[in-house]
Every structure is written in structure tokens, then in C-alpha cells.
Design an enzyme around this catalytic site. Structure first.
Site, PDB file in Angstrom:
ATOM      1  CE  LYS A  56       3.741   3.000  -0.038  1.00  0.00           C
ATOM      2  NZ  LYS A  56       3.649   4.222   0.569  1.00  0.00           N
ATOM      3  CB  SER A 311       1.521   1.270  -6.943  1.00  0.00           C
ATOM      4  OG  SER A 311       0.739   0.497  -6.431  1.00  0.00           O
TER       5      SER A 311
END
Length: 418
Positions: A56, A311
Site C-alpha cells: 500500500k 500482499s
């Protein structure tokens, strides 16, 4: 007619130059255990090793770095289930700007503490609502009232282009043609960015999106041909549990995604435990999604070159027992019953000696004699070593006169009792 937005290679390359100052180099590493299990070359893109332990930071920094001095002076606001918050917090600290971060009240404490740690005195964390969508609505309201800039976690071109740099690195680091790429889906920013890059550079690669079964926002939107909002979702896979995907990611995904796999939350938990026990890799639920999907593609990927994007690794250790419990339930190894024991001495011993198998274990027992009836109910949890032993367990309960009610398939009663 306005041309549809689609991330260009030029924009993605520009994003890579912008975010290089905050990126940690994350490896594209072959995983021996998964490769052997699926008879394929399985590689993991380890975004869990980023500075903020997720990809992110890429989109967040790319967006914030583009803001004008006037916008930065007013401060920024974001909403996040955790990982985007940390990316915004770290970016705010690096760039010396103020940020308000809205997070759902259900956010794991570890993610809240990490966001505060990365942002230090530059961030103010506000807990609001039970879901990302509720926190986001409140954050947007704050922006409108105070003239601040909202940093969207997925529905923004600069965010999408920042996330797309994951694909750029995969292509650069790969020594072979990639046949399948498995990508987790939350709001859709990562798969929109990664998918758009691959379709321009490696069009033969199959892009497989992966969603938690309890929050299939993109899958449902794809089916209906428009973005839909789910009324109820399972928030367990917090990094990928959104009620509504982004408009821009949805339009891009219609062009670049070849398939979407829905993975039950219990299977995700099993993969979390396997990755830790076999490879010493710590992942959060969303981080295990892409690997959990391999089971559904076992036949197709045999002999192929496969990449799974890991992720993130922002997992709260206090969730370990819940993760283990969900895994055992999904694998058919944990079973709960209401059992009516005869109210006489030796009834429990009779149950242990004559009903339990040699490898069965009572892991939960809640009994209270509240009446003078002949049989008293107990809430009992039994763990098996092999799910095939279940039928024999139930048969022996019946044969020895233990009246029982199976609770696993009664979710409301199960949640109430446990």
C-alpha cells in the site's frame, strides 16, 4: 465521449521513479514447498516485506507526492482497514505533512498501533464504524467540511499506477514467461494496476483475482455488469473485505481479469498456518488469499510458471486462536455438540471410554446442572486428527445413548454458545 481511463506504461514507469525513495526491494522468490505441492514453478512476490509490511505504500506515496503545496498545507485524510493507513502514515511522516486516518472500530489493534508508529506526531487516528465503507463515509464528510484532500485507497488513478509498480518489478525480476498471476482483491486497486501492466507487456499471462468468499464485491459486480454494494460481509479478511469496489478498478478489471476465485475464510486460515509452519512466513488473512487460491487451479497450473502476490503481513498475534479455530472448522477437524449427559456418576467417563476415538480430544466442555431432570446438557467441542473419524464418533454417541445435537451447521446458535 470521455475516453475511459486505463493506466499507461508511461504513467506506471513515472510512478516507479516517484516512489523509489520509500520502497523496500521485495523479492520474487520461488517457493519450494508450493512448487512441489502443485508440480509447478510457484513464485511469491513478497510485498509483506515492504517497510510498512504491505504494497500500500506504493499508491499512497505516489498520490500524496503529486499534491500541490496548497493541498499539503491543508492536510490529508484517508480511510483504511489498516494497510493503506500505514502507507499514508509513513508518507505523511516522510513528507512532513499532517494526516487524519479513519479506521473501522473492528481494525486489529496491531494495525492501529503500526499506523501511529509510522506516522508519529504527523497523524491523528480516528476509529469510526464497523466497516471500511462506514469509516470512509465519515472521512469524506470531514474532507468536505474542512477543505482537506482525501487519499482514496483504491479508486484513484495515481493510487492504481502506484500499485501497478508491483507488476513492473515482477516482470523485471522474472527469468521466465509467467503463465498465471494470482492477485488478492479488496477494493480493486492492486489488481487493476497489476493487471493493466501485464496485459500491455505480457498479454498471455492469465490474471486471476482472489476474493474472500464472505466479501465477494468484485465478483458480484462482474456478474451484474456494474458496481454493486454488498449489504453484509464477513470482515475477517480485513484487508480485502469491502462492501463496494472502486469504479475505476471495476472498469479496468472488466478488461484485464481472466477469472475470480472465491476462497472461504477457513481455507485462508489454513494457508496462514501452513505458511508459518512450513516456510516461517507470517501473513495477514489478505496476504494468504492468492496462495489459498492455488488449490482451485491445481490442474491448470501444473507444469506452469505461477506468481502469487503476498500482499501484506500485518497480522495481530491475538488473532492466532481464532485463525486456528476457523481452520479446524473448515478442515472438518473441530466439531461442537450439545450433548445430554445422564445425571449419574461415571457418565462422562463412559463417554470418554466408549465414544471418543483413540485420537479424539475434548477441547471445550461447558456443563451446568440447573434442573432435576435425568439428563443435563453440555456444550462440547471435540477435535479430530482425521475428518473421516467424524461419522464413527456420531455413530458411537447414538449407540451408547448420548442424545446430541450438532452445532457446526447452526451458525446463529454456534456463535451464541461459543
Amino acid at each position: 465521449m470521455t475516453k475511459k481511463y486505463f493506466p499507461s506504461l508511461q504513467a506506471i514507469n513515472r510512478a516507479k521513479l516517484t516512489i523509489n525513495e520509500v520502497l523496500s526491494g521485495t523479492p520474487l522468490a520461488a517457493n519450494l514447498n508450493l512448487s512441489e505441492q502443485f508440480q509447478a514453478r510457484v513464485m511469491l512476490k513478497r510485498e509483506d516485506l515492504q517497510q510498512v509490511r504491505s504494497y500500500k505504500i506504493r499508491g499512497a506515496f505516489n498520490k500524496i507526492k503529486s499534491l500541490s503545496p496548497e493541498q499539503l498545507q491543508n492536510g490529508i485524510v484517508c480511510a483504511s482497514a489498516g494497510n493503506h493507513a500505514q502507507g499514508v502514515a509513513y508518507s505523511s511522516y516522510k513528507l512532513g505533512i499532517k494526516a487524519k486516518i479513519y479506521m473501522p472500530t473492528t481494525t486489529p489493534k496491531q494495525k492501529i498501533k503500526q499506523a501511529q508508529m509510522f506516522g508519529r506526531d504527523n497523524v491523528e487516528i480516528i476509529l469510526f464504524g464497523d466497516t471500511y465503507d462506514q469509516a470512509s463515509a465519515e472521512a469524506l464528510k470531514d474532507c468536505e467540511e474542512n477543505g482537506q484532500t482525501f487519499i482514496h485507497p483504491f479508486d484513484d488513478p495515481l493510487i492504481i499506477e502506484g500499485q501497478a509498480t508491483v507488476a513492473l518489478e515482477i516482470i523485471q525480476d522474472s527469468t521466465c514467461q509467467i503463465d498465471y498471476l494470482f492477485v488478492p482483491i479488496g477494493g480493486g486497486g492492486l489488481i487493476a494496476g497489476v493487471g493493466s501492466y501485464f496485459k500491455q507487456v505480457s498479454p498471455n499471462t492469465k490474471i486471476i483475482g482472489v476474493e474472500p468468499a464472505g466479501a465477494p464485491s468484485m465478483s458480484e459486480s462482474m456478474k451484474k455488469g456494474e458496481v454493486v454494494k454488498l449489504e453484509n460481509i464477513d470482515k475477517f479478511v480485513d484487508g480485502a473485505a469491502v462492501q463496494r469496489v472502486g469504479d475505476l478498478p471495476f472498469e479496468i478489471c472488466k478488461e484485464v481479469v481472466d477469472d475470480i476465485v472465491l476462497v472461504p475464510e477457513g481455507r485462508v486460515c489454513t494457508k496462514i498456518l501452513e505458511l508459518y509452519n512450513r516456510d516461517a512466513i507470517v501473513v495477514e488473512p489478505a496476504g494468504a488469499l492468492s496462495i489459498a487460491a492455488l488449490d482451485y487451479y491445481a490442474d491448470q497450473i501444473k507444469g506452469k510458471n505461477v506468481v502469487c502476490i503476498v500482499s501484506g503481513s500485518n497480522n495481530d498475534i491475538t488473532r492466532t486462536e481464532e485463525i486456528k479455530e476457523r481452520s479446524l472448522l473448515f478442515e472438518g477437524l473441530k466439531h461442537y455438540f450439545i450433548i445430554r449427559f445422564p445425571q449419574r456418576a461415571g457418565a462422562l467417563r463412559d463417554f470418554i471410554d466408549n465414544v471418543l476415538g483413540p485420537n479424539d480430544d475434548i477441547t471445550h466442555f461447558d456443563y451446568s446442572k440447573k434442573t432435576n431432570r435425568e439428563k443435563g446438557p453440555a456444550f462440547v467441542g471435540i477435535e479430530l486428527t482425521d475428518k473421516k473419524d467424524f461419522d464413527g464418533l456420531v455413530q458411537r454417541m447414538t449407540e451408547h445413548g448420548f442424545i446430541h445435537e450438532y452445532i457446526n451447521d447452526k451458525p446463529d446458535l454456534f456463535q451464541y454458545l461459543l
